[in-house]
Each structure stands twice: as C-alpha cells, then as structure tokens.
Design a protein around this motif. Sequence first.
Motif, PDB file in Angstrom:
ATOM      1  N   GLY A   3      37.280  72.311  51.507  1.00 21.57           N
ATOM      2  CA  GLY A   3      38.525  72.434  50.752  1.00 21.57           C
ATOM      3  C   GLY A   3      38.631  71.552  49.529  1.00 21.57           C
ATOM      4  O   GLY A   3      39.635  71.606  48.826  1.00 21.57           O
ATOM      5  N   ARG A   4      37.616  70.742  49.280  1.00 20.08           N
ATOM      6  CA  ARG A   4      37.672  69.894  48.094  1.00 20.08           C
ATOM      7  C   ARG A   4      36.563  70.315  47.136  1.00 20.08           C
ATOM      8  O   ARG A   4      35.447  70.591  47.556  1.00 20.08           O
ATOM      9  CB  ARG A   4      37.521  68.426  48.469  1.00 20.08           C
ATOM     10  CG  ARG A   4      38.632  67.907  49.362  1.00 20.08           C
ATOM     11  CD  ARG A   4      38.420  66.450  49.692  1.00 20.08           C
ATOM     12  NE  ARG A   4      37.210  66.253  50.487  1.00 20.08           N
ATOM     13  CZ  ARG A   4      36.679  65.059  50.744  1.00 20.08           C
ATOM     14  NH1 ARG A   4      37.228  63.978  50.236  1.00 20.08           N
ATOM     15  NH2 ARG A   4      35.604  64.968  51.489  1.00 20.08           N
ATOM     16  N   PRO A   5      36.859  70.350  45.847  1.00 13.80           N
ATOM     17  CA  PRO A   5      35.860  70.818  44.885  1.00 13.80           C
ATOM     18  C   PRO A   5      34.725  69.823  44.709  1.00 13.80           C
ATOM     19  O   PRO A   5      34.952  68.616  44.601  1.00 13.80           O
ATOM     20  CB  PRO A   5      36.670  70.974  43.593  1.00 13.80           C
ATOM     21  CG  PRO A   5      37.797  70.005  43.740  1.00 13.80           C
ATOM     22  CD  PRO A   5      38.139  70.004  45.196  1.00 13.80           C
ATOM     23  N   ILE A   6      33.524  70.344  44.682  1.00 12.98           N
ATOM     24  CA  ILE A   6      32.348  69.526  44.393  1.00 12.98           C
ATOM     25  C   ILE A   6      32.087  69.620  42.902  1.00 12.98           C
ATOM     26  O   ILE A   6      31.687  70.666  42.388  1.00 12.98           O
ATOM     27  CB  ILE A   6      31.130  70.021  45.197  1.00 12.98           C
ATOM     28  CG1 ILE A   6      31.384  69.855  46.696  1.00 12.98           C
ATOM     29  CG2 ILE A   6      29.873  69.267  44.775  1.00 12.98           C
ATOM     30  CD1 ILE A   6      30.283  70.425  47.580  1.00 12.98           C
ATOM     31  N   THR A   7      32.341  68.531  42.206  1.00 15.36           N
ATOM     32  CA  THR A   7      32.159  68.496  40.765  1.00 15.36           C
ATOM     33  C   THR A   7      31.376  67.255  40.392  1.00 15.36           C
ATOM     34  O   THR A   7      31.167  66.354  41.206  1.00 15.36           O
ATOM     35  CB  THR A   7      33.509  68.486  40.027  1.00 15.36           C
ATOM     36  OG1 THR A   7      34.143  67.216  40.244  1.00 15.36           O
ATOM     37  CG2 THR A   7      34.428  69.585  40.519  1.00 15.36           C
ATOM     38  N   ALA A   8      30.996  67.205  39.128  1.00 15.08           N
ATOM     39  CA  ALA A   8      30.250  66.045  38.631  1.00 15.08           C
ATOM     40  C   ALA A   8      31.075  64.772  38.739  1.00 15.08           C
ATOM     41  O   ALA A   8      30.522  63.676  38.728  1.00 15.08           O
ATOM     42  CB  ALA A   8      29.815  66.284  37.190  1.00 15.08           C
ATOM     43  N   THR A   9      32.375  64.913  38.821  1.00 13.43           N
ATOM     44  CA  THR A   9      33.243  63.743  38.952  1.00 13.43           C
ATOM     45  C   THR A   9      33.452  63.364  40.407  1.00 13.43           C
ATOM     46  O   THR A   9      33.322  62.188  40.778  1.00 13.43           O
ATOM     47  CB  THR A   9      34.600  64.008  38.286  1.00 13.43           C
ATOM     48  OG1 THR A   9      34.393  64.255  36.893  1.00 13.43           O
ATOM     49  CG2 THR A   9      35.530  62.809  38.453  1.00 13.43           C
ATOM     50  N   THR A  10      33.764  64.343  41.238  1.00 10.73           N
ATOM     51  CA  THR A  10      34.091  64.021  42.633  1.00 10.73           C
ATOM     52  C   THR A  10      32.895  63.466  43.381  1.00 10.73           C
ATOM     53  O   THR A  10      33.052  62.605  44.250  1.00 10.73           O
ATOM     54  CB  THR A  10      34.629  65.272  43.362  1.00 10.73           C
ATOM     55  OG1 THR A  10      33.654  66.322  43.333  1.00 10.73           O
ATOM     56  CG2 THR A  10      35.922  65.764  42.732  1.00 10.73           C
ATOM     57  N   VAL A  11      31.690  63.915  43.065  1.00 10.74           N
ATOM     58  CA  VAL A  11      30.524  63.468  43.839  1.00 10.74           C
ATOM     59  C   VAL A  11      30.187  62.001  43.591  1.00 10.74           C
ATOM     60  O   VAL A  11      29.438  61.405  44.359  1.00 10.74           O
ATOM     61  CB  VAL A  11      29.265  64.319  43.536  1.00 10.74           C
ATOM     62  CG1 VAL A  11      29.517  65.782  43.858  1.00 10.74           C
ATOM     63  CG2 VAL A  11      28.799  64.143  42.092  1.00 10.74           C
ATOM     64  N   THR A  12      30.729  61.424  42.524  1.00  9.57           N
ATOM     65  CA  THR A  12      30.404  60.032  42.215  1.00  9.57           C
ATOM     66  C   THR A  12      31.279  59.039  42.971  1.00  9.57           C
ATOM     67  O   THR A  12      30.999  57.837  42.952  1.00  9.57           O
ATOM     68  CB  THR A  12      30.545  59.755  40.710  1.00  9.57           C
ATOM     69  OG1 THR A  12      31.927  59.900  40.332  1.00  9.57           O
ATOM     70  CG2 THR A  12      29.703  60.703  39.890  1.00  9.57           C
ATOM     71  N   SER A  13      32.300  59.528  43.641  1.00 16.70           N
ATOM     72  CA  SER A  13      33.224  58.643  44.351  1.00 16.70           C
ATOM     73  C   SER A  13      32.805  58.508  45.808  1.00 16.70           C
ATOM     74  O   SER A  13      32.641  59.516  46.506  1.00 16.70           O
ATOM     75  CB  SER A  13      34.640  59.199  44.283  1.00 16.70           C
ATOM     76  OG  SER A  13      35.511  58.454  45.117  1.00 16.70           O
ATOM     77  N   ASP A  14      32.676  57.284  46.283  1.00 16.82           N
ATOM     78  CA  ASP A  14      32.251  57.125  47.677  1.00 16.82           C
ATOM     79  C   ASP A  14      33.324  57.592  48.660  1.00 16.82           C
ATOM     80  O   ASP A  14      33.021  57.895  49.810  1.00 16.82           O
ATOM     81  CB  ASP A  14      31.809  55.696  47.976  1.00 16.82           C
ATOM     82  CG  ASP A  14      32.854  54.657  47.665  1.00 16.82           C
ATOM     83  OD1 ASP A  14      32.521  53.453  47.724  1.00 16.82           O
ATOM     84  OD2 ASP A  14      34.008  55.027  47.348  1.00 16.82           O
ATOM     85  N   SER A  15      34.559  57.694  48.191  1.00 14.83           N
ATOM     86  CA  SER A  15      35.626  58.185  49.069  1.00 14.83           C
ATOM     87  C   SER A  15      35.522  59.688  49.317  1.00 14.83           C
ATOM     88  O   SER A  15      36.221  60.225  50.174  1.00 14.83           O
ATOM     89  CB  SER A  15      36.992  57.844  48.475  1.00 14.83           C
ATOM     90  OG  SER A  15      37.178  58.526  47.244  1.00 14.83           O
ATOM     91  N   PHE A  16      34.671  60.366  48.561  1.00 12.65           N
ATOM     92  CA  PHE A  16      34.483  61.797  48.736  1.00 12.65           C
ATOM     93  C   PHE A  16      33.630  62.102  49.962  1.00 12.65           C
ATOM     94  O   PHE A  16      33.562  63.237  50.420  1.00 12.65           O
ATOM     95  CB  PHE A  16      33.833  62.373  47.472  1.00 12.65           C
ATOM     96  CG  PHE A  16      33.872  63.872  47.372  1.00 12.65           C
ATOM     97  CD1 PHE A  16      32.696  64.612  47.449  1.00 12.65           C
ATOM     98  CD2 PHE A  16      35.065  64.552  47.179  1.00 12.65           C
ATOM     99  CE1 PHE A  16      32.717  66.001  47.346  1.00 12.65           C
ATOM    100  CE2 PHE A  16      35.098  65.930  47.079  1.00 12.65           C
ATOM    101  CZ  PHE A  16      33.922  66.650  47.148  1.00 12.65           C
ATOM    102  N   TYR A  17      32.976  61.097  50.496  1.00 10.69           N
ATOM    103  CA  TYR A  17      32.041  61.271  51.600  1.00 10.69           C
ATOM    104  C   TYR A  17      32.660  60.776  52.898  1.00 10.69           C
ATOM    105  O   TYR A  17      33.327  59.739  52.922  1.00 10.69           O
ATOM    106  CB  TYR A  17      30.744  60.522  51.305  1.00 10.69           C
ATOM    107  CG  TYR A  17      30.089  61.000  50.035  1.00 10.69           C
ATOM    108  CD1 TYR A  17      30.508  60.528  48.788  1.00 10.69           C
ATOM    109  CD2 TYR A  17      29.071  61.940  50.068  1.00 10.69           C
ATOM    110  CE1 TYR A  17      29.922  60.984  47.618  1.00 10.69           C
ATOM    111  CE2 TYR A  17      28.467  62.396  48.897  1.00 10.69           C
ATOM    112  CZ  TYR A  17      28.917  61.916  47.676  1.00 10.69           C
ATOM    113  OH  TYR A  17      28.339  62.383  46.512  1.00 10.69           O
ATOM    114  N   ASP A  18      32.447  61.514  53.973  1.00  7.91           N
ATOM    115  CA  ASP A  18      33.058  61.142  55.232  1.00  7.91           C
ATOM    116  C   ASP A  18      32.057  60.642  56.258  1.00  7.91           C
ATOM    117  O   ASP A  18      32.464  60.167  57.324  1.00  7.91           O
ATOM    118  CB  ASP A  18      33.826  62.342  55.820  1.00  7.91           C
ATOM    119  CG  ASP A  18      32.983  63.608  55.836  1.00  7.91           C
ATOM    120  OD1 ASP A  18      33.153  64.441  54.923  1.00  7.91           O
ATOM    121  OD2 ASP A  18      32.173  63.753  56.776  1.00  7.91           O
TER     122      ASP A  18
END
Length: 130
Positions: free
Chosen positions: A103-118
């Motif tokens: 449900g969350r977009p995988i983009t060049a911006t979101t992948v750089t944030s460690d909070s994007f990973y569970d």
Amino acid sequence: QVQLGASGGGLVQTGDSLTLSCAASGRTGSLLLIGWFRQAPGKERDFVAARAWSTGISYYGDSVTGRFTTFRDRSANTEYLQMNSLKPEDTATYYCAATTLPGRPITATTVTSDSFYDTWGPGTQVTVSS
C-alpha cells in the motif's frame, strides 16, 4: 514474517570488490523491496541501494552509483550487493532490510528512508583499507 540474513563482509583493500548477500526466509511471498543501508562508527545510517522485488527496478545512493550493483537469485530468495572500486569511506556495517507492508509507493525517495522498511537483518562489517 520475513527473516533476513546478511553475509559477505570482510577486510579488503582500496579498489577491491566484494559481494554481500542477503538471504530471505519465511514469508518471502510478502517481499516488496530489499534495501541496503550502511552505518559507519559515529555516523548516521545511510541508504546504499534498493531493488524492488517484483519489478527488479534498482535505486542507488549518490555515493555508490556506478560502483555498486544489486542483483538477485530469485530461486534462492537472495539479494546481492556487488561492490566494486571500494574506497576507505565505504567502511561501515552494512545492513539489508525488507519492505513487506503493501500500500505504500516504492519511489526513488521512499526507498532511501529507513522507516520505509519493516524487517532488518543483522549487519555485516565491511572494512576497506587504504
């Protein structure tokens, strides 16, 4: 749940190559993205690279673009980080991480944030001597 195991770190010299591996186990069907981060002593954890599990689209941090490459052994559920032309500033503990929540977009911006990973695996140390 997904479990991750990173390996392949070691002591190398400037200009050498090294390949890290990140083996996924458990509910691998939920994998959406595998990312790599690194943390040097006294510094923040930095984004290195990421690869979308289904599309294979890769993303790289500025400091490793052109030197590092991600690739995958799909049959073994293992993601690799090929590191070439290593520099002393690449010295750090490297971590692989996974995104499994949809449900969350995988983009060049979101992948750089460690909070994007569970899900995070244990680190593997890479030391590059000058």
